[in-house]
Motif scaffolding. Structure first.
Motif, mmCIF file in Angstrom:
data_model
loop_
_atom_site.group_PDB
_atom_site.id
_atom_site.type_symbol
_atom_site.label_atom_id
_atom_site.label_comp_id
_atom_site.label_asym_id
_atom_site.label_seq_id
_atom_site.Cartn_x
_atom_site.Cartn_y
_atom_site.Cartn_z
ATOM 1 N N PRO A 146 0.733 -1.011 -0.287
ATOM 2 C CA PRO A 146 -0.227 0.404 0.047
ATOM 3 C C PRO A 146 1.128 1.310 -0.214
ATOM 4 O O PRO A 146 0.226 2.402 -0.744
ATOM 5 N N LEU A 147 1.849 1.301 0.951
ATOM 6 C CA LEU A 147 2.647 2.245 0.909
ATOM 7 C C LEU A 147 3.140 2.665 -0.643
ATOM 8 O O LEU A 147 3.473 4.126 -0.953
ATOM 9 N N THR A 148 4.606 1.680 -0.838
ATOM 10 C CA THR A 148 4.737 1.476 -2.812
ATOM 11 C C THR A 148 3.324 2.405 -3.439
ATOM 12 O O THR A 148 3.974 3.428 -4.372
ATOM 13 N N GLN A 149 2.189 1.832 -3.603
ATOM 14 C CA GLN A 149 1.567 2.464 -4.506
ATOM 15 C C GLN A 149 0.726 3.623 -4.223
ATOM 16 O O GLN A 149 0.851 3.995 -5.357
ATOM 17 N N ALA A 150 1.139 4.202 -3.214
ATOM 18 C CA ALA A 150 0.048 4.874 -2.552
ATOM 19 C C ALA A 150 1.022 6.157 -4.068
ATOM 20 O O ALA A 150 0.817 7.123 -4.604
#
Length: 357
Positions: free
Chosen positions: A77-81
Motif C-alpha cells: 500500500p505504501l509504494t502503490q500510494a
C-alpha cells in the motif's frame, strides 16, 4: 624499485601528450571528488522551488530503488500510494532487517551503488550509518517527528515506531486480570501461561536501564524461574497467543496484534509498563543512482499522508502531526546506537537467563 611513468621521454609531441593526460587525469579526479557530495547538496537543499525541482527531476529518473523490511501487506500500500501520487515506479526488494543491512553494506563495500533508499529498524540503519552509506537529508516534515526518535547524527530519520508490550488471548485471559507492570507476572498464577520471543534482548536492556540494575535484574532472575515459553519469531508468538497455546505473550509488538484484532481473532494488546519503544526509519544513500526520486520518496513517507497510511495499517507513526491511538501511553525510547554498542553484553545475560538454561 624502478618507477614507471605514462609520460614518454621529453619531446614536443610527448610534452603535448603529457599535458593532455594530466588535464584528463585532473578532470577525472575532480569528477570523482565532486560526485560524492553532489547528492548530499541536493538532499539538504531548501530553496522555494525545492518541491517542483524534486518532482521534475524524479520523473526524469523514473524509478526509486528501495530496500525494506516492511511486510508486503504494508510495503505494498505504501509504494502503490507513492506511485499513484507521483507516477514514479518503486523497485522494491524486501527481506528481514538483518538481510537488508547485510545486502546494503556488501554492495556499498564492493562499490555497487544500486539502492536509493533503505527502510528498516533503527539498529540496522545504525549499522549502515556507521559504514557511511547514508547522507543527511532535509524534509519539511522532519520538524513533525518525535525528537527522541531522531538519531544525533541525523543520518537517517524515523518513520514509524515499534512498541513491545503484552498480547493476550481474550478468550482465556481477562484484561482486568493483567498486571500494570511486568513485575506482576512473577505471581505464581502466571507460571505456564506466559511466553517470550527468543531474540528480544532489547526488552531486557530497556527495562534494566529504566528500573536500574538491581531492580531490573531481580525481575529478570525471577522471570527466568517462571520458565516462560520461549519461541523464535514475533509472528509465531502472536499466532500462539491467538491459538491459546501461549495465553500471554510478554514481548509482542503492538503492530503484530493489530491485523488479527481487526479480523476478529481473540487477541488484544496492552501497554504493561515499562513499554519499550524502538524507532524504525528511512535512510538515503550518498551514492543513490536516483537521488531526486529517493528524496521525494522520503518526503512522502514522512508526510502526514505517508504517516497516516502507516497508522491505518496498524503501524505507529513517528510523526506528532498524525492523530493515532496506537501510541497513547508512556514508553521508553531506545537509542539504536547504544543498543549496538551494548548488544554483546545484554545478549550474554539474555542467553544465560532464557536460552542456555
Amino acid at each position: 624499485m624502478r618507477e614507471t611513468s605514462w609520460c614518454p621521454s621529453p619531446s614536443r609531441s610527448s610534452l603535448s601528450y603529457c599535458m593532455a593526460m594530466t588535464a584528463a587525469l585532473a578532470l577525472l579526479l575532480a569528477a570523482t571528488v565532486q560526485a560524492q557530495p553532489a547528492n548530499e547538496a541536493l538532499y539538504l537543499y531548501r530553496g522555494a522551488e525545492r518541491e517542483q525541482r524534486l518532482l521534475d527531476n524524479a520523473r526524469r529518473e523514473g524509478v526509486v530503488v528501495l530496500y525494506t523490511s516492511l511486510a508486503p501487506s504494508e510495503s505494498g500500500p505504501l509504494t502503490q500510494a507513492f506511485e499513484k501520487k507521483h507516477g514514479i515506479k518503486v523497485d522494491l526488494w524486501r527481506s528481514n532487517s538483518e538481510k537488508v543491512s547485510q545486502r546494503t553494506i556488501t554492495e556499498a563495500r564492493a562499490g555497487r551503488h544500486q539502492v536509493d533508499a533503505v527502510e528498516t529498524i533503527g539498529t540496522d540503519l545504525e549499522k549502515m550509518a556507521r559504514e557511511r552509506i547514508f547522507a543527511e537529508f532535509y524534509s519539511p516534515h522532519i520538524a513533525d517527528l518525535l525528537p527522541a526518535a531522531i538519531p544525533a547524527h541525523r543520518g537517517w530519520m524515523p518513520d514509524r515506531l515499534s512498541y513491545l508490550g503484552v498480547a493476550y488471548n481474550t478468550k482465556v485471559v481477562r484484561r482486568e486480570d493483567l498486571p500494570k507492570t511486568y513485575e506482576g507476572f512473577l505471581d505464581a498464577k502466571w507460571k505456564g501461561r506466559i511466553g517470550l520471543e527468543a531474540g528480544d534482548i532489547v526488552w531486557l536492556a530497556g527495562i534494566v536501564r529504566q528500573w536500574g540494575e538491581e531492580r531490573g535484574m531481580k525481575f529478570f532472575n525471577g522471570l527466568a524461574q517462571m520458565r516462560p515459553d520461549v519461541r523464535s519469531g514475533h509472528t509465531l508468538l502472536t499466532q500462539l497467543v491467538i491459538s491459546g497455546e501461549v495465553p500471554v505473550g510478554l514481548t509482542v509488538y503492538s503492530s503484530s496484534v493489530e491485523p488479527g484484532k481487526r479480523s476478529g481473532a481473540p487477541i488484544d494488546w496492552v501497554a504493561v509498563q515499562p513499554v519499550i519503544a524502538q524507532p524504525l526509519g528511512i535512510g538515503l544513500a550518498k551514492r543513490a543512482p536516483h537521488p531526486h526520486a529517493a528524496l521525494l520518496f522520503a518526503d512522502f513517507v514522512l508526510s502526514p499522508e505517508g504517516q497516516g497510511l502507516f497508522s491505518s495499517l496498524g503501524r505507529p507513526p513517528a510523526s506528532r502531526k498524525v492523530a493515532t491511538a496506537l501510541g497513547q501511553f508512556d514508553s521508553v525510547m531506545m537509542d539504536p546506537a547504544v543498543e549496538l554498542d551494548e548488544s554483546a553484553k545484554w545478549e550474554r545475560v539474555w542467553k544465560a537467563l532464557f536460552i542456555n538454561r
